[in-house]
Design a protein around this motif. Structure first.
Motif, PDB file in Angstrom:
ATOM      1  N   ALA A 277       0.904  -1.352  -0.001  1.00  0.00           N
ATOM      2  CA  ALA A 277       0.025   0.198  -0.077  1.00  0.00           C
ATOM      3  C   ALA A 277       0.817   1.315  -0.005  1.00  0.00           C
ATOM      4  CB  ALA A 277      -0.990  -0.137   1.081  1.00  0.00           C
ATOM      5  N   VAL A 278       1.862   1.388   0.866  1.00  0.00           N
ATOM      6  CA  VAL A 278       2.785   2.438   0.838  1.00  0.00           C
ATOM      7  C   VAL A 278       3.525   2.673  -0.397  1.00  0.00           C
ATOM      8  CG1 VAL A 278       4.884   3.410   1.893  1.00  0.00           C
ATOM      9  CG2 VAL A 278       2.999   2.270   3.608  1.00  0.00           C
ATOM     10  N   THR A 279       3.938   1.444  -1.088  1.00  0.00           N
ATOM     11  CA  THR A 279       4.588   1.668  -2.174  1.00  0.00           C
ATOM     12  C   THR A 279       3.715   2.346  -3.314  1.00  0.00           C
ATOM     13  OG1 THR A 279       6.110  -0.142  -1.826  1.00  0.00           O
ATOM     14  CG2 THR A 279       5.994   0.423  -3.970  1.00  0.00           C
ATOM     15  N   TYR A 280       2.349   1.711  -3.485  1.00  0.00           N
ATOM     16  CA  TYR A 280       1.463   2.170  -4.356  1.00  0.00           C
ATOM     17  C   TYR A 280       1.186   3.644  -4.196  1.00  0.00           C
ATOM     18  CZ  TYR A 280      -2.949   2.885  -6.704  1.00  0.00           C
ATOM     19  OH  TYR A 280      -3.977   3.457  -7.224  1.00  0.00           O
ATOM     20  N   PHE A 281       1.042   4.123  -3.096  1.00  0.00           N
ATOM     21  CA  PHE A 281       0.643   5.519  -2.899  1.00  0.00           C
ATOM     22  C   PHE A 281       2.001   6.323  -3.083  1.00  0.00           C
ATOM     23  CE2 PHE A 281      -2.883   4.085  -0.083  1.00  0.00           C
ATOM     24  CZ  PHE A 281      -3.972   4.646  -0.958  1.00  0.00           C
ATOM     25  N   LEU A 282       3.298   5.901  -2.868  1.00  0.00           N
ATOM     26  CA  LEU A 282       4.372   6.671  -3.276  1.00  0.00           C
ATOM     27  C   LEU A 282       4.548   6.567  -4.695  1.00  0.00           C
ATOM     28  CD1 LEU A 282       7.041   7.948  -2.236  1.00  0.00           C
ATOM     29  CD2 LEU A 282       8.085   5.856  -2.649  1.00  0.00           C
ATOM     30  N   ILE A 283       4.358   5.782  -5.471  1.00  0.00           N
ATOM     31  CA  ILE A 283       4.294   5.801  -6.883  1.00  0.00           C
ATOM     32  C   ILE A 283       3.466   6.819  -7.450  1.00  0.00           C
ATOM     33  CG2 ILE A 283       3.900   4.457  -9.142  1.00  0.00           C
ATOM     34  CD1 ILE A 283       5.292   2.138  -7.754  1.00  0.00           C
ATOM     35  N   ARG A 284       1.994   6.546  -7.070  1.00  0.00           N
ATOM     36  CA  ARG A 284       1.080   7.663  -7.449  1.00  0.00           C
ATOM     37  C   ARG A 284       1.338   9.060  -7.103  1.00  0.00           C
ATOM     38  NH1 ARG A 284      -3.952   5.767  -8.541  1.00  0.00           N
ATOM     39  NH2 ARG A 284      -4.486   7.826  -9.199  1.00  0.00           N
ATOM     40  N   TRP A 285       2.060   9.238  -5.892  1.00  0.00           N
ATOM     41  CA  TRP A 285       2.319  10.706  -5.277  1.00  0.00           C
ATOM     42  C   TRP A 285       3.296  11.154  -6.341  1.00  0.00           C
ATOM     43  CZ3 TRP A 285       5.786  11.565  -0.576  1.00  0.00           C
ATOM     44  CH2 TRP A 285       5.628  13.219  -0.401  1.00  0.00           C
ATOM     45  N   THR A 286       4.264  10.273  -6.593  1.00  0.00           N
ATOM     46  CA  THR A 286       5.536  10.909  -7.369  1.00  0.00           C
ATOM     47  C   THR A 286       5.440  10.750  -8.860  1.00  0.00           C
ATOM     48  OG1 THR A 286       6.749   8.937  -6.825  1.00  0.00           O
ATOM     49  CG2 THR A 286       7.023  10.517  -5.257  1.00  0.00           C
ATOM     50  N   ASP A 287       4.270  10.346  -9.322  1.00  0.00           N
ATOM     51  CA  ASP A 287       4.053  10.252 -10.708  1.00  0.00           C
ATOM     52  C   ASP A 287       5.070   9.296 -11.533  1.00  0.00           C
ATOM     53  OD1 ASP A 287       1.993  11.979 -10.990  1.00  0.00           O
ATOM     54  OD2 ASP A 287       3.141  13.774 -10.903  1.00  0.00           O
ATOM     55  N   ARG A 288       5.228   8.302 -10.683  1.00  0.00           N
ATOM     56  CA  ARG A 288       6.279   7.207 -11.183  1.00  0.00           C
ATOM     57  C   ARG A 288       5.452   6.124 -11.697  1.00  0.00           C
ATOM     58  NH1 ARG A 288       9.499   8.778  -6.614  1.00  0.00           N
ATOM     59  NH2 ARG A 288      11.592   9.258  -7.160  1.00  0.00           N
ATOM     60  N   ASP A 289       6.056   5.074 -12.265  1.00  0.00           N
ATOM     61  CA  ASP A 289       5.527   3.736 -12.604  1.00  0.00           C
ATOM     62  C   ASP A 289       6.014   2.517 -11.887  1.00  0.00           C
ATOM     63  OD1 ASP A 289       7.450   2.996 -14.135  1.00  0.00           O
ATOM     64  OD2 ASP A 289       6.798   3.818 -15.803  1.00  0.00           O
ATOM     65  N   TRP A 290       5.635   1.313 -12.013  1.00  0.00           N
ATOM     66  CA  TRP A 290       6.031   0.375 -11.414  1.00  0.00           C
ATOM     67  C   TRP A 290       7.392  -0.118 -11.731  1.00  0.00           C
ATOM     68  CZ3 TRP A 290       4.157  -1.414  -7.033  1.00  0.00           C
ATOM     69  CH2 TRP A 290       2.984  -1.193  -6.685  1.00  0.00           C
ATOM     70  N   SER A 291       7.990   0.543 -12.833  1.00  0.00           N
ATOM     71  CA  SER A 291       9.402   0.255 -13.015  1.00  0.00           C
ATOM     72  C   SER A 291      10.539   0.732 -12.049  1.00  0.00           C
ATOM     73  CB  SER A 291       9.612   0.752 -14.585  1.00  0.00           C
ATOM     74  OG  SER A 291       9.794   2.178 -14.256  1.00  0.00           O
ATOM     75  N   TYR A 292       9.908   1.691 -11.058  1.00  0.00           N
ATOM     76  CA  TYR A 292      10.519   2.040 -10.084  1.00  0.00           C
ATOM     77  C   TYR A 292      10.917   0.997  -9.080  1.00  0.00           C
ATOM     78  CZ  TYR A 292      11.590   4.838  -5.923  1.00  0.00           C
ATOM     79  OH  TYR A 292      11.884   5.384  -4.694  1.00  0.00           O
ATOM     80  N   VAL A 293      10.136   0.025  -9.199  1.00  0.00           N
ATOM     81  CA  VAL A 293      10.227  -1.366  -8.073  1.00  0.00           C
ATOM     82  C   VAL A 293      11.498  -2.041  -8.663  1.00  0.00           C
ATOM     83  CG1 VAL A 293       9.318  -3.334  -6.906  1.00  0.00           C
ATOM     84  CG2 VAL A 293       8.188  -0.958  -7.384  1.00  0.00           C
ATOM     85  N   ASP A 294      12.456  -2.357  -8.129  1.00  0.00           N
ATOM     86  CA  ASP A 294      13.385  -3.297  -8.655  1.00  0.00           C
ATOM     87  C   ASP A 294      12.971  -4.699  -8.154  1.00  0.00           C
ATOM     88  OD1 ASP A 294      15.113  -1.207  -9.264  1.00  0.00           O
ATOM     89  OD2 ASP A 294      16.023  -1.024  -7.173  1.00  0.00           O
ATOM     90  N   VAL A 295      12.520  -5.313  -9.243  1.00  0.00           N
ATOM     91  CA  VAL A 295      11.977  -6.532  -9.251  1.00  0.00           C
ATOM     92  C   VAL A 295      12.663  -7.558 -10.256  1.00  0.00           C
ATOM     93  CG1 VAL A 295      10.155  -8.293  -9.128  1.00  0.00           C
ATOM     94  CG2 VAL A 295       9.926  -6.226  -8.186  1.00  0.00           C
ATOM     95  N   ALA A 296      13.241  -8.708 -10.432  1.00  0.00           N
ATOM     96  CA  ALA A 296      13.846  -9.215 -11.428  1.00  0.00           C
ATOM     97  C   ALA A 296      14.050 -10.751 -11.020  1.00  0.00           C
ATOM     98  CB  ALA A 296      15.302  -8.893 -11.689  1.00  0.00           C
TER      99      ALA A 296
END
Length: 202
Positions: A59-78
């Motif tokens: 939830a916190v990650t989702y709201f941070l991404i929305r708040w800063t106008d980023r997309d989910w590529s900001y999250v390092d997942v591989a």
């Protein structure tokens, strides 16, 4: 205080705010899971807390991404490769060795170590619940903490601090928010359940 110092202080403040937001969101989500599942024991609440941690971090990650106008590529997942798996296994073995060594040293010196709230909750408990706790820890706790403290808290510091300093500050925040786990088991969950039942002040 010059501009760089102000940016550094502000970045640390934002990182602490995000960590606290994640802690509160996780506790409230865990409280909701307890209510929905009807978990009555401390061990059951610990399992619910693990699920809540995952939901709160997301939830916190989702709201941070929305708040800063980023997309989910900001999250390092591989997908981990062989080198990643080797580092993970080697790190786990090394940490286990350090733990055994420290325990032996403390025992020789007669120093008593603090008990983690989760360990206390499951001491002598139901093996089924213990298995559920292990499963939820692997599926929720580990990924949630990496998501919140490495992707959100630590990366929020990169613009104002050097990478090594950001790692140190994020690690200090991570350690600090875990201190309640070494207090009375279920303290955080009990506080969250109380708060969730309080009427909203107008």
């Amino acid at each position: 205080m010059d501009g760089d110092a102000r940016r550094s202080v502000r970045a640390v403040g934002v990182a602490i705010y995000l960590a606290v937001a994640g802690l509160v969101a996780s506790a409230l989500a865990g409280s909701l899971v307890v209510d929905l599942t009807g978990a009555a024991s401390v061990a059951g609440e610990q399992v619910a807390s693990s699920v809540g941690l995952g939901l709160g971090a997301l939830a916190v990650t989702y709201f941070l991404i929305r708040w800063t106008d980023r997309d989910w590529s900001y999250v390092d997942v591989a997908v981990p490769d062989r080198a990643d798996l080797a580092v993970a296994v080697g790190g786990a073995v090394a940490l286990a060795g350090v733990l055994v060594g420290v325990e032996a040293l403390y025992g020789a010196l007669g120093i008593e170590t603090a008990s983690h709230g989760v360990a206390e909750a499951f001491r002598g408990g139901d093996r089924v619940v213990l298995a559920a706790a292990v499963a939820t820890s692997v599926l929720f706790v580990g990924p949630a903490e990496e998501l919140l403290y490495r992707n959100v808290v630590q990366k929020s510091l990169y613009g104002a601090l050097s990478r090594p300093t950001a790692v140190v500050v994020a690690s200090a925040v991570f350690a600090t928010v875990h201190l309640p786990a070494y207090l009375t088991p279920g303290t955080t969950m009990a506080a969250a359940r109380t708060a969730s039942r309080m009427p909203i002040m107008k």
